[in-house]
Scaffold this motif. Structure first.
Motif, PDB file in Angstrom:
ATOM      1  N   PHE A   4      65.789  25.836 -22.358  1.00 31.55           N
ATOM      2  CA  PHE A   4      64.643  26.621 -22.824  1.00 31.55           C
ATOM      3  C   PHE A   4      64.227  27.602 -21.745  1.00 31.55           C
ATOM      4  CE2 PHE A   4      59.915  27.009 -22.933  1.00 31.55           C
ATOM      5  CZ  PHE A   4      59.868  27.868 -24.028  1.00 31.55           C
ATOM      6  N   ARG A   5      64.122  28.868 -22.101  1.00 32.17           N
ATOM      7  CA  ARG A   5      63.645  29.892 -21.161  1.00 32.17           C
ATOM      8  C   ARG A   5      62.619  30.770 -21.864  1.00 32.17           C
ATOM      9  NH1 ARG A   5      66.345  27.083 -18.545  1.00 32.17           N
ATOM     10  NH2 ARG A   5      67.911  27.576 -16.970  1.00 32.17           N
ATOM     11  N   GLN A   6      61.511  31.016 -21.165  1.00 31.35           N
ATOM     12  CA  GLN A   6      60.506  31.971 -21.636  1.00 31.35           C
ATOM     13  C   GLN A   6      60.678  33.237 -20.797  1.00 31.35           C
ATOM     14  OE1 GLN A   6      56.378  30.845 -20.995  1.00 31.35           O
ATOM     15  NE2 GLN A   6      55.735  31.983 -22.802  1.00 31.35           N
ATOM     16  N   LEU A   7      61.034  34.327 -21.454  1.00 31.05           N
ATOM     17  CA  LEU A   7      61.306  35.595 -20.770  1.00 31.05           C
ATOM     18  C   LEU A   7      60.200  36.582 -21.114  1.00 31.05           C
ATOM     19  CD1 LEU A   7      64.970  35.402 -21.933  1.00 31.05           C
ATOM     20  CD2 LEU A   7      64.301  35.319 -19.533  1.00 31.05           C
ATOM     21  N   PHE A   8      60.007  37.586 -20.259  1.00 28.84           N
ATOM     22  CA  PHE A   8      58.848  38.471 -20.434  1.00 28.84           C
ATOM     23  C   PHE A   8      59.272  39.930 -20.330  1.00 28.84           C
ATOM     24  CE2 PHE A   8      54.719  40.255 -18.708  1.00 28.84           C
ATOM     25  CZ  PHE A   8      53.997  40.070 -19.887  1.00 28.84           C
ATOM     26  N   ASP A   9      58.698  40.765 -21.179  1.00 25.52           N
ATOM     27  CA  ASP A   9      58.877  42.218 -21.084  1.00 25.52           C
ATOM     28  C   ASP A   9      57.539  42.822 -20.658  1.00 25.52           C
ATOM     29  OD1 ASP A   9      60.110  44.844 -21.576  1.00 25.52           O
ATOM     30  OD2 ASP A   9      58.671  44.971 -23.215  1.00 25.52           O
ATOM     31  N   PRO A  10      57.400  43.195 -19.372  1.00 28.56           N
ATOM     32  CA  PRO A  10      56.082  43.653 -18.897  1.00 28.56           C
ATOM     33  C   PRO A  10      55.488  44.833 -19.664  1.00 28.56           C
ATOM     34  CG  PRO A  10      57.491  43.115 -17.038  1.00 28.56           C
ATOM     35  CD  PRO A  10      58.365  43.054 -18.262  1.00 28.56           C
ATOM     36  N   PRO A  11      56.248  45.896 -19.996  1.00 31.11           N
ATOM     37  CA  PRO A  11      55.575  47.038 -20.657  1.00 31.11           C
ATOM     38  C   PRO A  11      54.878  46.678 -21.967  1.00 31.11           C
ATOM     39  CG  PRO A  11      57.773  47.675 -19.916  1.00 31.11           C
ATOM     40  CD  PRO A  11      57.667  46.193 -19.722  1.00 31.11           C
ATOM     41  N   PRO A  32      63.925  39.213 -29.070  1.00 26.27           N
ATOM     42  CA  PRO A  32      64.458  39.967 -27.933  1.00 26.27           C
ATOM     43  C   PRO A  32      63.924  41.402 -27.933  1.00 26.27           C
ATOM     44  CG  PRO A  32      66.096  39.861 -29.681  1.00 26.27           C
ATOM     45  CD  PRO A  32      64.929  38.988 -30.126  1.00 26.27           C
ATOM     46  N   VAL A  33      63.824  41.998 -26.744  1.00 22.84           N
ATOM     47  CA  VAL A  33      63.323  43.376 -26.586  1.00 22.84           C
ATOM     48  C   VAL A  33      64.501  44.274 -26.191  1.00 22.84           C
ATOM     49  CG1 VAL A  33      61.800  44.842 -25.192  1.00 22.84           C
ATOM     50  CG2 VAL A  33      61.008  42.592 -25.971  1.00 22.84           C
ATOM     51  N   PHE A  34      64.596  45.435 -26.844  1.00 19.21           N
ATOM     52  CA  PHE A  34      65.744  46.329 -26.653  1.00 19.21           C
ATOM     53  C   PHE A  34      66.041  46.574 -25.173  1.00 19.21           C
ATOM     54  CE2 PHE A  34      68.159  50.206 -26.564  1.00 19.21           C
ATOM     55  CZ  PHE A  34      68.972  50.118 -27.675  1.00 19.21           C
ATOM     56  N   GLU A  35      65.029  46.958 -24.427  1.00 24.85           N
ATOM     57  CA  GLU A  35      65.238  47.343 -23.021  1.00 24.85           C
ATOM     58  C   GLU A  35      65.604  46.148 -22.142  1.00 24.85           C
ATOM     59  OE1 GLU A  35      62.727  48.308 -24.876  1.00 24.85           O
ATOM     60  OE2 GLU A  35      62.788  50.500 -24.886  1.00 24.85           O
ATOM     61  N   GLN A  36      65.483  44.945 -22.644  1.00 23.66           N
ATOM     62  CA  GLN A  36      65.781  43.746 -21.835  1.00 23.66           C
ATOM     63  C   GLN A  36      67.108  43.093 -22.225  1.00 23.66           C
ATOM     64  OE1 GLN A  36      64.023  43.170 -19.290  1.00 23.66           O
ATOM     65  NE2 GLN A  36      62.047  44.151 -19.719  1.00 23.66           N
ATOM     66  N   VAL A  37      67.892  43.762 -23.086  1.00 25.40           N
ATOM     67  CA  VAL A  37      69.117  43.122 -23.584  1.00 25.40           C
ATOM     68  C   VAL A  37      70.115  42.851 -22.464  1.00 25.40           C
ATOM     69  CG1 VAL A  37      71.199  43.613 -24.954  1.00 25.40           C
ATOM     70  CG2 VAL A  37      68.942  43.758 -26.011  1.00 25.40           C
ATOM     71  N   ARG A  38      70.229  43.780 -21.507  1.00 20.61           N
ATOM     72  CA  ARG A  38      71.168  43.538 -20.398  1.00 20.61           C
ATOM     73  C   ARG A  38      70.776  42.277 -19.619  1.00 20.61           C
ATOM     74  NH1 ARG A  38      74.310  46.970 -17.879  1.00 20.61           N
ATOM     75  NH2 ARG A  38      73.314  46.606 -15.879  1.00 20.61           N
ATOM     76  N   ARG A  39      69.485  42.144 -19.340  1.00 21.75           N
ATOM     77  CA  ARG A  39      69.002  40.949 -18.635  1.00 21.75           C
ATOM     78  C   ARG A  39      69.300  39.690 -19.441  1.00 21.75           C
ATOM     79  NH1 ARG A  39      62.760  39.935 -19.031  1.00 21.75           N
ATOM     80  NH2 ARG A  39      63.491  39.479 -21.151  1.00 21.75           N
ATOM     81  N   ASP A  40      68.965  39.732 -20.732  1.00 22.59           N
ATOM     82  CA  ASP A  40      69.108  38.535 -21.559  1.00 22.59           C
ATOM     83  C   ASP A  40      70.582  38.157 -21.733  1.00 22.59           C
ATOM     84  OD1 ASP A  40      66.407  38.848 -21.692  1.00 22.59           O
ATOM     85  OD2 ASP A  40      66.325  39.406 -23.812  1.00 22.59           O
ATOM     86  N   ALA A  41      71.436  39.170 -21.943  1.00 21.25           N
ATOM     87  CA  ALA A  41      72.870  38.897 -22.125  1.00 21.25           C
ATOM     88  C   ALA A  41      73.453  38.315 -20.840  1.00 21.25           C
ATOM     89  CB  ALA A  41      73.606  40.175 -22.524  1.00 21.25           C
ATOM     90  N   PRO A 215      49.137  50.519 -31.306  1.00 22.63           N
ATOM     91  CA  PRO A 215      50.160  50.429 -30.249  1.00 22.63           C
ATOM     92  C   PRO A 215      50.779  51.800 -29.986  1.00 22.63           C
ATOM     93  CG  PRO A 215      50.457  48.669 -31.856  1.00 22.63           C
ATOM     94  CD  PRO A 215      49.398  49.577 -32.405  1.00 22.63           C
ATOM     95  N   LYS A 216      51.037  52.080 -28.719  1.00 23.91           N
ATOM     96  CA  LYS A 216      51.551  53.402 -28.341  1.00 23.91           C
ATOM     97  C   LYS A 216      52.905  53.702 -28.998  1.00 23.91           C
ATOM     98  CE  LYS A 216      50.777  52.459 -23.856  1.00 23.91           C
ATOM     99  NZ  LYS A 216      49.799  51.370 -23.942  1.00 23.91           N
ATOM    100  N   LYS A 217      53.737  52.670 -29.183  1.00 21.48           N
ATOM    101  CA  LYS A 217      55.088  52.900 -29.710  1.00 21.48           C
ATOM    102  C   LYS A 217      55.190  52.722 -31.225  1.00 21.48           C
ATOM    103  CE  LYS A 217      58.164  51.979 -25.857  1.00 21.48           C
ATOM    104  NZ  LYS A 217      59.321  51.160 -25.429  1.00 21.48           N
ATOM    105  N   LEU A 218      54.061  52.591 -31.900  1.00 21.52           N
ATOM    106  CA  LEU A 218      54.060  52.277 -33.339  1.00 21.52           C
ATOM    107  C   LEU A 218      55.040  53.145 -34.150  1.00 21.52           C
ATOM    108  CD1 LEU A 218      52.300  50.692 -35.618  1.00 21.52           C
ATOM    109  CD2 LEU A 218      51.110  52.850 -35.827  1.00 21.52           C
TER     110      LEU A 218
END
Ligand SMILES: N[C@@H](CCC(=O)N[C@@H](CS)C(=O)NCC(=O)O)C(=O)O
Ligand SMILES: [Fe+2]
Length: 262
Positions: A4-11, A32-41, A215-218
């Motif tokens: 089990f891992r809890q991962l975070f996307d700061p932005p 999963p968050v798009f910009e974090q896929v490299r980290r997660d993979a 949300p800014k990215k809506l």
């Protein structure tokens, strides 16, 4: 053994959850968050896991999901709610469906309110649940856009989440103050919006007066997430870094050197 891992996307203050049957190697990832896929993979590969499913708790309004990109990179399947309105998933989930990874599974509870297509995922032994943007730690998701409905949210929380065991740990999709986890018992007692004896009228009155900025990215996130994060025409988003990867030339130690790969 459960991984089990809890991962975070700061932005976007988004939590992504990696769960795996450590003995069988099968893993799922939730939100999963798009910009974090490299980290997660990279983490999934380092842990020697095989990603079988990318699961969404809902169509997010504040960030683009990494589900499509993970499917491209790791061959996993994508699943989210049948009521989400999203295209491009491999499986559309309804109440009481089960998503299996190795000998473990999560069961689906429909928890609309933040959106029509919100799901919570409950681990097989009911020790953990992933509540998306329905129940937060001492808060809730907003209900003022994307088919938001505070009455539906009140019922979802009382009927689908507060009916889990008292000690069941609850993991939200966001926290904006740095809190990471709570439990059914804690939220029943301490949630300022609906803990204790707070009724549906007080809850909906509170929710209808939050007056949060959108949300800014809506405008980017919702259309992209309605395609499970697939960029238009499947192209157009750079997925590889424009810097060189590091490659170790010798064993770690005082003389180890790291060179940029060319
Ligand atoms: N400032 C954030 C707002 C994020 C936001 O609205 N988050 C939603 C979940 S998608 C929410 O329910 N927020 C509840 C809150 O902020 O109290 C942004 O621009 O992205
Ligand atoms: Fe959301």
């Amino acid at each position: 053994m459960l991984v089990f891992r809890q991962l975070f996307d700061p932005p976007s203050s988004t939590y992504t959850y990696l769960l795996a049957d450590g003995d069988r190697g099968a893993a799922i990832i939730i939100d999963p968050v798009f910009e974090q896929v490299r980290r997660d993979a990279a983490l999934i590969e380092e842990l020697g896991l095989r990603l079988v499913f990318a699961l969404e708790t809902h169509v997010h309004a504040d960030h683009v999901t990494g589900a499509w990109l993970l499917k491209e990179r790791m061959g996993c399947r994508i699943a989210l709610a049948a009521t989400s309105g999203a295209a491009g998933a491999d499986r559309y989930l309804v109440q009481d469906d089960v998503v299996t990874f190795g000998e473990r599974n999560v069961q689906i509870r429909q928890t609309p309110g933040h959106t029509d297509g919100c799901l919570s995922y409950v681990l097989d032994d009911r020790s953990m649940a992933f509540t998306g943007d329905c129940l937060f730690v001492r808060g809730t998701g907003r209900t003022d856009f994307q088919q938001g409905d505070p009455h539906a949210m009140y019922r979802s929380i009382h009927e689908q989440i507060f009916t889990l065991p008292d000690l069941c740990l609850l993991y939200p999709a966001h926290d904006y103050r740095g809190l990471t986890v709570t439990s059914v018992r804690e939220e029943r007692r301490f949630n300022p919006r609906l803990g204790g004896e707070i009724g549906e009228g007080d809850f909906t009155g509170y929710m209808n007066n939050l007056r949060l900025a959108h949300p800014k990215k809506l405008d980017v996130a919702v259309p992209a997430n309605l395609q499970c994060g697939r960029p238009e025409n499947g192209v157009g988003i750079t997925t590889e870094p424009d810097w060189a990867a590091l490659r170790r030339r010798s064993e770690p130690g005082p003389t180890a050197t790291m060179d940029a790969q060319t």
